[in-house]
Structure formats: structure tokens, C-alpha cells
Write a protein that holds these residues in place. Sequence first.
Motif, PDB file in Angstrom:
ATOM      1  N   MET A   1       0.846  -1.187   0.000  1.00 27.79           N
ATOM      2  CA  MET A   1       0.000   0.000   0.000  1.00 27.79           C
ATOM      3  C   MET A   1       0.883   1.239   0.000  1.00 27.79           C
ATOM      4  O   MET A   1       1.852   1.336   0.725  1.00 27.79           O
ATOM      5  N   THR A   2       0.527   2.215  -0.833  1.00 26.65           N
ATOM      6  CA  THR A   2       1.312   3.434  -0.936  1.00 26.65           C
ATOM      7  C   THR A   2       0.771   4.490   0.005  1.00 26.65           C
ATOM      8  O   THR A   2      -0.429   4.704   0.104  1.00 26.65           O
ATOM      9  N   TRP A  40     -11.419  -1.134 -11.158  1.00 23.75           N
ATOM     10  CA  TRP A  40     -10.057  -0.754 -10.790  1.00 23.75           C
ATOM     11  C   TRP A  40      -9.208  -0.401 -12.002  1.00 23.75           C
ATOM     12  O   TRP A  40      -8.306   0.431 -11.910  1.00 23.75           O
ATOM     13  N   ARG A  44      -7.499   3.307 -12.045  1.00 24.32           N
ATOM     14  CA  ARG A  44      -6.071   3.522 -12.295  1.00 24.32           C
ATOM     15  C   ARG A  44      -5.875   4.436 -13.499  1.00 24.32           C
ATOM     16  O   ARG A  44      -4.980   5.297 -13.510  1.00 24.32           O
ATOM     17  N   ARG A  74     -11.162   1.343   0.099  1.00 21.19           N
ATOM     18  CA  ARG A  74     -10.016   0.854  -0.666  1.00 21.19           C
ATOM     19  C   ARG A  74      -9.423   1.967  -1.529  1.00 21.19           C
ATOM     20  O   ARG A  74      -8.194   2.102  -1.631  1.00 21.19           O
ATOM     21  N   GLN A  77      -7.460   4.235   0.672  1.00 19.89           N
ATOM     22  CA  GLN A  77      -6.229   3.664   1.227  1.00 19.89           C
ATOM     23  C   GLN A  77      -5.177   3.339   0.173  1.00 19.89           C
ATOM     24  O   GLN A  77      -3.982   3.386   0.462  1.00 19.89           O
ATOM     25  N   GLN A  78      -5.606   3.017  -1.052  1.00 19.08           N
ATOM     26  CA  GLN A  78      -4.671   2.473  -2.027  1.00 19.08           C
ATOM     27  C   GLN A  78      -4.410   3.364  -3.229  1.00 19.08           C
ATOM     28  O   GLN A  78      -3.695   2.970  -4.146  1.00 19.08           O
ATOM     29  N   THR A  79      -4.983   4.545  -3.248  1.00 13.01           N
ATOM     30  CA  THR A  79      -4.718   5.451  -4.364  1.00 13.01           C
ATOM     31  C   THR A  79      -4.400   6.848  -3.822  1.00 13.01           C
ATOM     32  O   THR A  79      -4.540   7.121  -2.634  1.00 13.01           O
TER      33      THR A  79
END
Length: 309
Positions: A1-2, A40, A44, A74, A77-79
Motif C-alpha cells: 500500500m502506498t 479498478w 487507475r 479501498r 487507502q490504495q490510491t
Amino acid sequence: MTDTSTTRPGTVLEGLERRPSSFSVEFFPPRGDQGEKRLWQALRETERLDPAFVSVTYGAGGSTRERTIQTTARIRQQTGLCTMAHLAAVGHSVAELRHVLSWYAAIEVRNLLLVRGDPPGDPMGPWTAHPEGITHTEELVRLARGLGDFCIGVAAFPYGHPRSADPDADLTHLVRKIRAGADFAVSQLFFAAEDFLRLRDRLAARHCHAPLLPGVMPLTTEKVLHKASELAGVDAPPKLAGELLRYSDNPRALRAAGIDAAVRLGERLLREGVPALHFYTLNNASTTRAVVEALRLGRTMSREPAALT
């Protein structure tokens, strides 16, 4: 995770201030593995374009509540995307609404689009408040405002909400939602820039100056055209419908014509100083990207306009 906490704007308003004349996009929660994969991929692709924010819808009667919360969490948290979650009051008690708002606060989702919502099953069926729920969106705005440090958006209707007695009554509801604590509003679909600008002028005449974002959906297929008319509550103007449906036997040409029409609409709105264009994507990023690139928005500002075919 970034870790994106140092680059992600905290609120929609911050995102709009950081990216004037930008864009935002709306997605809906996926159903099944294929839908998850498609979403997703779209996210992205959208992230690379650097939108002001993205939003995730909430099904009628809370039918996608868990998926909305999970998807929003999500994305958060992940983007690196500024994320906004929808919340509809229909079918929920105040206790349930408090629970959902607490969930959003817990996962650090600060941006909300609050709506009363349509009855599940039949959007135009009788609307009945939950016996322990609320009746108007302004009540939900006040509830959220008292439960957390949220940036709150509400819906606006260029043609008036189908359940409103008349356009003036609908405008009064919008003003009440803003004065109850909403920070901005996002419009439902419309077909001509004048329809949106008329609403903006009428809102300003009521001394309400919260940012009003125009909702745009590129009309790239016959199905999307019919869906847009259903959502807007009015038929597409004959000139626009004819411009698109002349290509009903040529899907590629119809798509190009729909993108071109959306670009022309976006150009007019941006000239009129809208803070951002809000795209209803139907979880398809490629069409939105074509319009965004043609308008030179987001990270595409330094590129040549994209081809429309």
C-alpha cells in the motif's frame, strides 16, 4: 500500500482550489469479480489524469451500502485520489445513518454527497420516510455536520426534481440544503449549457454562492442516451438526439459524435467559469479520458488534444 497522505487533498473544496477548471468523476460499486476488475482499471486510468476528486455511489435503500463503504475505503487507502462517498437516507433510520457516518469517519473519508434517495425498486414510486428516519436531505446534512469534520455535497437539479411541485420549490430545497451546512452541490444531468447556467444564476440570486458543479455524461451509445434522459427527467433535445442517432448503425461514429458533443458542452461551461466538470462515467474511463484530454484538463493540460475517433 502506498502512503498518499502527503499528496492527496483532504477535501473536495481543497481539490477544486488546487486544480481550478478541473474535473471529477463518479463511479458505482462493482458487482462480482469482473465488475471489480473493470472498476479498478478505470480508477487507475483516471488516477493518471489527476482529477480533483472521485465519488462512489450508494444504491437506493442502501442496496449497495457495504460495497460503497468497502470500495470507498479501498480507494482512500490504495490510491492518491481525493475520495467522496455517497449516502442516501431512504430506507434508513437515524441510528443506521449515524452508523454509516461513523464508518466513513473511521476510515477517514471526509467527503460526502448526501441525498434523500429514491424508493428501491421503483424510483418514481411512493416515497415513504422510515418511521425512525428523516424526510429531507437538509436533515441529513445537519446530522452529518454534527458528527464529523465532513466536506458535504448535495444534489442539484437543472430541470427540477421530479417530485418537486415546480422549479421555484425545488430551488428552495437546494437553498435549504446549502444553508443547513452543505459546502457544494453537484448537478444532475442536463443537455444544454444554458440549462445549468440558468440554475446557477437563480441560485446566486438567492445569495447562495456555494460551488455548483455541472454533471456531464458523454452520450456515446443509444442506451446511454436513453439512460441520460431517464436520469435528467426530460427527453434529449431533438437536435442533439438527431445529431447522435444519425449514426445509430455505426457505433464508432456515434461514440465519436457523443464525445464531440460533450467536449463542446465542456468548453462552454469552462468559459463560463465552472469550478470543475463532474463526469458520470458508468465505470468506463476511456470515454471520460477522451473528453478530458480534448479539453486539456488535469495532467493532460500540456498535451495535444486527443483524437475523437
